[in-house]
Design a protein around this motif. Sequence first.
Motif, PDB file in Angstrom:
ATOM      1  N   PHE A  79     -60.693 -18.461  -3.385  1.00 45.40           N
ATOM      2  CA  PHE A  79     -59.825 -18.717  -2.199  1.00 45.40           C
ATOM      3  C   PHE A  79     -58.501 -17.987  -2.886  1.00 45.40           C
ATOM      4  O   PHE A  79     -57.172 -17.930  -2.073  1.00 45.40           O
ATOM      5  CB  PHE A  79     -59.529 -19.578  -1.893  1.00 45.40           C
ATOM      6  CG  PHE A  79     -60.499 -20.121  -0.904  1.00 45.40           C
ATOM      7  CD1 PHE A  79     -60.741 -19.905   0.253  1.00 45.40           C
ATOM      8  CD2 PHE A  79     -61.915 -20.852  -2.092  1.00 45.40           C
ATOM      9  CE1 PHE A  79     -61.360 -20.347   0.467  1.00 45.40           C
ATOM     10  CE2 PHE A  79     -62.987 -20.753  -0.818  1.00 45.40           C
ATOM     11  CZ  PHE A  79     -62.430 -21.159   0.290  1.00 45.40           C
ATOM     12  N   SER A  80     -58.122 -17.175  -3.355  1.00 45.05           N
ATOM     13  CA  SER A  80     -57.107 -16.368  -4.028  1.00 45.05           C
ATOM     14  C   SER A  80     -56.708 -14.664  -2.613  1.00 45.05           C
ATOM     15  O   SER A  80     -57.697 -14.588  -2.305  1.00 45.05           O
ATOM     16  CB  SER A  80     -57.554 -15.130  -5.716  1.00 45.05           C
ATOM     17  OG  SER A  80     -58.001 -14.048  -5.296  1.00 45.05           O
ATOM     18  N   GLU A  81     -55.626 -14.964  -2.303  1.00 48.81           N
ATOM     19  CA  GLU A  81     -55.174 -14.026  -1.724  1.00 48.81           C
ATOM     20  C   GLU A  81     -56.128 -12.349  -2.089  1.00 48.81           C
ATOM     21  O   GLU A  81     -56.129 -11.521  -0.798  1.00 48.81           O
ATOM     22  CB  GLU A  81     -53.655 -13.743  -1.618  1.00 48.81           C
ATOM     23  CG  GLU A  81     -52.885 -14.665  -1.011  1.00 48.81           C
ATOM     24  CD  GLU A  81     -53.221 -15.313   0.746  1.00 48.81           C
ATOM     25  OE1 GLU A  81     -53.168 -14.005   1.387  1.00 48.81           O
ATOM     26  OE2 GLU A  81     -53.348 -15.877   0.836  1.00 48.81           O
ATOM     27  N   THR A 100     -70.345 -13.955  11.191  1.00 44.39           N
ATOM     28  CA  THR A 100     -69.322 -13.270  10.420  1.00 44.39           C
ATOM     29  C   THR A 100     -68.269 -14.729  10.430  1.00 44.39           C
ATOM     30  O   THR A 100     -68.171 -14.237  11.518  1.00 44.39           O
ATOM     31  CB  THR A 100     -69.223 -12.250  10.582  1.00 44.39           C
ATOM     32  OG1 THR A 100     -70.054 -11.751  10.506  1.00 44.39           O
ATOM     33  CG2 THR A 100     -68.117 -11.688   9.485  1.00 44.39           C
ATOM     34  N   ILE A 101     -68.133 -15.277   9.107  1.00 41.52           N
ATOM     35  CA  ILE A 101     -66.533 -15.440   9.353  1.00 41.52           C
ATOM     36  C   ILE A 101     -66.300 -15.141   8.074  1.00 41.52           C
ATOM     37  O   ILE A 101     -66.259 -15.315   6.955  1.00 41.52           O
ATOM     38  CB  ILE A 101     -67.096 -17.548   8.786  1.00 41.52           C
ATOM     39  CG1 ILE A 101     -68.047 -18.076   9.777  1.00 41.52           C
ATOM     40  CG2 ILE A 101     -65.778 -18.022   8.420  1.00 41.52           C
ATOM     41  CD1 ILE A 101     -68.564 -19.198   9.622  1.00 41.52           C
ATOM     42  N   LYS A 102     -64.710 -14.478   8.972  1.00 45.31           N
ATOM     43  CA  LYS A 102     -64.203 -14.009   7.416  1.00 45.31           C
ATOM     44  C   LYS A 102     -62.803 -14.431   7.602  1.00 45.31           C
ATOM     45  O   LYS A 102     -61.840 -14.990   8.601  1.00 45.31           O
ATOM     46  CB  LYS A 102     -64.169 -12.019   8.059  1.00 45.31           C
ATOM     47  CG  LYS A 102     -63.010 -11.473   7.054  1.00 45.31           C
ATOM     48  CD  LYS A 102     -62.681  -9.973   8.090  1.00 45.31           C
ATOM     49  CE  LYS A 102     -61.921  -9.080   6.635  1.00 45.31           C
ATOM     50  NZ  LYS A 102     -62.546  -7.722   7.334  1.00 45.31           N
ATOM     51  N   PHE A 103     -62.202 -14.771   6.220  1.00 45.53           N
ATOM     52  CA  PHE A 103     -61.057 -15.580   6.011  1.00 45.53           C
ATOM     53  C   PHE A 103     -60.005 -14.776   5.402  1.00 45.53           C
ATOM     54  O   PHE A 103     -59.680 -13.448   4.804  1.00 45.53           O
ATOM     55  CB  PHE A 103     -61.235 -16.478   4.616  1.00 45.53           C
ATOM     56  CG  PHE A 103     -61.957 -17.595   4.496  1.00 45.53           C
ATOM     57  CD1 PHE A 103     -61.125 -18.572   4.728  1.00 45.53           C
ATOM     58  CD2 PHE A 103     -63.146 -17.305   4.756  1.00 45.53           C
ATOM     59  CE1 PHE A 103     -61.741 -20.002   4.726  1.00 45.53           C
ATOM     60  CE2 PHE A 103     -63.469 -18.879   4.714  1.00 45.53           C
ATOM     61  CZ  PHE A 103     -62.674 -20.468   5.001  1.00 45.53           C
ATOM     62  N   LEU A 104     -59.112 -14.421   6.754  1.00 47.65           N
ATOM     63  CA  LEU A 104     -58.106 -12.976   6.869  1.00 47.65           C
ATOM     64  C   LEU A 104     -56.220 -14.034   5.893  1.00 47.65           C
ATOM     65  O   LEU A 104     -56.246 -13.073   5.213  1.00 47.65           O
ATOM     66  CB  LEU A 104     -57.780 -12.804   7.742  1.00 47.65           C
ATOM     67  CG  LEU A 104     -58.800 -12.597   9.210  1.00 47.65           C
ATOM     68  CD1 LEU A 104     -57.892 -12.456  10.629  1.00 47.65           C
ATOM     69  CD2 LEU A 104     -59.342 -11.704   8.578  1.00 47.65           C
ATOM     70  N   ASN A 105     -56.103 -14.379   5.888  1.00 48.83           N
ATOM     71  CA  ASN A 105     -55.110 -15.241   5.077  1.00 48.83           C
ATOM     72  C   ASN A 105     -55.228 -16.570   4.301  1.00 48.83           C
ATOM     73  O   ASN A 105     -55.767 -17.200   5.120  1.00 48.83           O
ATOM     74  CB  ASN A 105     -53.877 -14.976   6.030  1.00 48.83           C
ATOM     75  CG  ASN A 105     -52.388 -15.716   5.312  1.00 48.83           C
ATOM     76  OD1 ASN A 105     -52.352 -16.381   4.495  1.00 48.83           O
ATOM     77  ND2 ASN A 105     -51.704 -15.490   6.174  1.00 48.83           N
ATOM     78  N   PHE A 106     -54.850 -17.447   3.604  1.00 55.12           N
ATOM     79  CA  PHE A 106     -55.106 -18.792   2.756  1.00 55.12           C
ATOM     80  C   PHE A 106     -53.419 -18.939   1.747  1.00 55.12           C
ATOM     81  O   PHE A 106     -53.474 -17.730   1.177  1.00 55.12           O
ATOM     82  CB  PHE A 106     -56.304 -18.160   1.680  1.00 55.12           C
ATOM     83  CG  PHE A 106     -57.215 -19.979   1.307  1.00 55.12           C
ATOM     84  CD1 PHE A 106     -57.527 -20.337   2.401  1.00 55.12           C
ATOM     85  CD2 PHE A 106     -56.799 -20.146   0.460  1.00 55.12           C
ATOM     86  CE1 PHE A 106     -58.486 -21.696   2.054  1.00 55.12           C
ATOM     87  CE2 PHE A 106     -57.027 -21.928  -0.111  1.00 55.12           C
ATOM     88  CZ  PHE A 106     -57.856 -22.472   1.227  1.00 55.12           C
ATOM     89  N   THR A 107     -52.892 -20.246   2.446  1.00 51.48           N
ATOM     90  CA  THR A 107     -52.155 -20.421   1.678  1.00 51.48           C
ATOM     91  C   THR A 107     -52.631 -22.827   1.494  1.00 51.48           C
ATOM     92  O   THR A 107     -53.088 -22.716   2.488  1.00 51.48           O
ATOM     93  CB  THR A 107     -51.157 -20.478   2.323  1.00 51.48           C
ATOM     94  OG1 THR A 107     -51.156 -20.947   3.929  1.00 51.48           O
ATOM     95  CG2 THR A 107     -50.383 -19.031   2.746  1.00 51.48           C
TER      96      THR A 107
END
Length: 166
Positions: free
Chosen positions: A49-51, A88-95
Amino acid sequence: MRPFYILLLFLTTIIQIGAQENFVKINGSTNVSSFQCTNSKFKNEAYSFSEKNLPNIILKVTDFDCGNKMMTKDFQKILNAEKYPEMTIKFLNFTRNQKKFLAVVEVKMMNQSRKYNVEFNLENNKMVGRKNVKFSDFNITPPKKMGGMVVVKDDLDLTFSLSTKI
């Protein structure tokens, strides 16, 4: 003594496989009961889950299992699995925000895309997130069965559980 080591190796492998099981669950209800359809047949690996390396998960609609053959078939029909075989499940941003993790997730199915803000918790080396969505978000009319006596509600609870490398 050798059978003991073989048994120990086998049990360790089973525990590791179980610990890394990834799944997406869709929970819904009707005016009569509730249902749960699960897909755990996608990459069984620990996600980063890195940028620079956010997950992009492709799910086969036919891999969802609702625990009942007829219900599974109906669910796949609602999602038009023949014409649109993938979700589809796409992670666009994670903080990270103190003890919580916040993500912007794009869910795409049936040529419809919706972005959701999802809060995740770290539970046993898994990122677990839950989000309320609706069939109507994807232009799907909730089905009616038995001449309208059984009505599927528009609201769904989407649960992600992904093994992580964090």
